[in-house]
Write an enzyme that holds these catalytic residues in place. Sequence first.
Site, PDB file in Angstrom:
ATOM      1  N   LYS A  94       0.847  -1.202   0.000  1.00 36.30           N
ATOM      2  CA  LYS A  94       0.000   0.000   0.000  1.00 36.30           C
ATOM      3  C   LYS A  94       0.875   1.242   0.000  1.00 36.30           C
ATOM      4  O   LYS A  94       1.764   1.391   0.845  1.00 36.30           O
ATOM      5  CB  LYS A  94      -0.907   0.017   1.232  1.00 36.30           C
ATOM      6  CG  LYS A  94      -2.241  -0.671   0.988  1.00 36.30           C
ATOM      7  CD  LYS A  94      -3.041  -0.704   2.243  1.00 36.30           C
ATOM      8  CE  LYS A  94      -4.337   0.024   2.101  1.00 36.30           C
ATOM      9  NZ  LYS A  94      -5.179  -0.156   3.297  1.00 36.30           N
TER      10      LYS A  94
HETATM   11  C1  E4P Z   1      -8.529   0.301   3.191  1.00 40.02           C
HETATM   12  O1  E4P Z   1      -7.631  -0.267   2.647  1.00 40.02           O
HETATM   13  C2  E4P Z   1      -8.424   0.922   4.527  1.00 40.02           C
HETATM   14  O2  E4P Z   1      -7.743   0.047   5.371  1.00 40.02           O
HETATM   15  C3  E4P Z   1      -9.750   1.174   5.178  1.00 40.02           C
HETATM   16  O3  E4P Z   1     -10.816   0.821   4.340  1.00 40.02           O
HETATM   17  C4  E4P Z   1      -9.874   2.504   5.860  1.00 40.02           C
HETATM   18  O4  E4P Z   1     -11.162   2.638   6.355  1.00 40.02           O
HETATM   19  P1  E4P Z   1     -11.589   3.642   7.533  1.00 40.02           P
HETATM   20  O5  E4P Z   1     -12.011   4.915   6.910  1.00 40.02           O
HETATM   21  O6  E4P Z   1     -12.725   2.930   8.201  1.00 40.02           O
HETATM   22  O7  E4P Z   1     -10.383   3.791   8.422  1.00 40.02           O
END
Ligand code: E4P
Length: 219
Positions: free
Chosen positions: A83
């Site tokens: 990521k």
């Molecule tokens: C995606 O890869 C993220 O880990 C995640 O969806 C973030 O979501 P949040 O806004 O609930 O932290």
Amino acid sequence: MKIFIDTANIEQIKEAASWGILDGVTTNPTLVAREKRNFVELVKEIHEIVDGPISAEVVSLNAPAMVEEARRLAGIGKNIAVKIPLTCDGLKAVKILSREKIMTNVTLCFSATQGLLAAKAGATFISPFIGRLDDIGHEGMNVVRAIKQIYANYGYKTQIIVASIRHPLHVLEAARAGADIATVPFDVLEKLLKHPLTDIGIDRFLRDWQKLSDKEKNF
Ligand code: E4P
């Protein structure tokens, strides 16, 4: 649509994997911090449970350091998708990593133009965060629809992961929009499955079945 689980919790991952519907896992530094464990060991363990892309995020902010971190993370196993945040340095890192055939998941995407740039840089996955957009009064799913259209217009292979999902309607809308993947927190996965009429229906069938004699029930 593929379903990933958005967690770093081993029990939740094992449980979702046991349902036979799990295609991958996404983590982020916040989710990893909740587990209070060594990051690399945690990712290795997840990699052994799920035979699909496992996203693990870099924490460096400049491109050379991101690339270095990404190479180490990718060394954990063939299914690791690194990521990378959607910044200028992030794009530079994605370009280098795509040439090295390292999978990337470009994260913290909040607009369709960001999604376009990620695809041009060679991202494997793009993660529009729809819940966080909804939180500030925007319609997050519109970003997903626009990215989908742009990728179709130009034949980009980057796969759309609908991220920051808060409730079952987000998953439904992701599927209707034709997203490639939804990454879903465990509590939302459970809500996708449960319906009170299913439970009531089972109770009623079992009660009626008991009205038969043992001979009638034999099969
Ligand atoms: C995606 O890869 C993220 O880990 C995640 O969806 C973030 O979501 P949040 O806004 O609930 O932290």
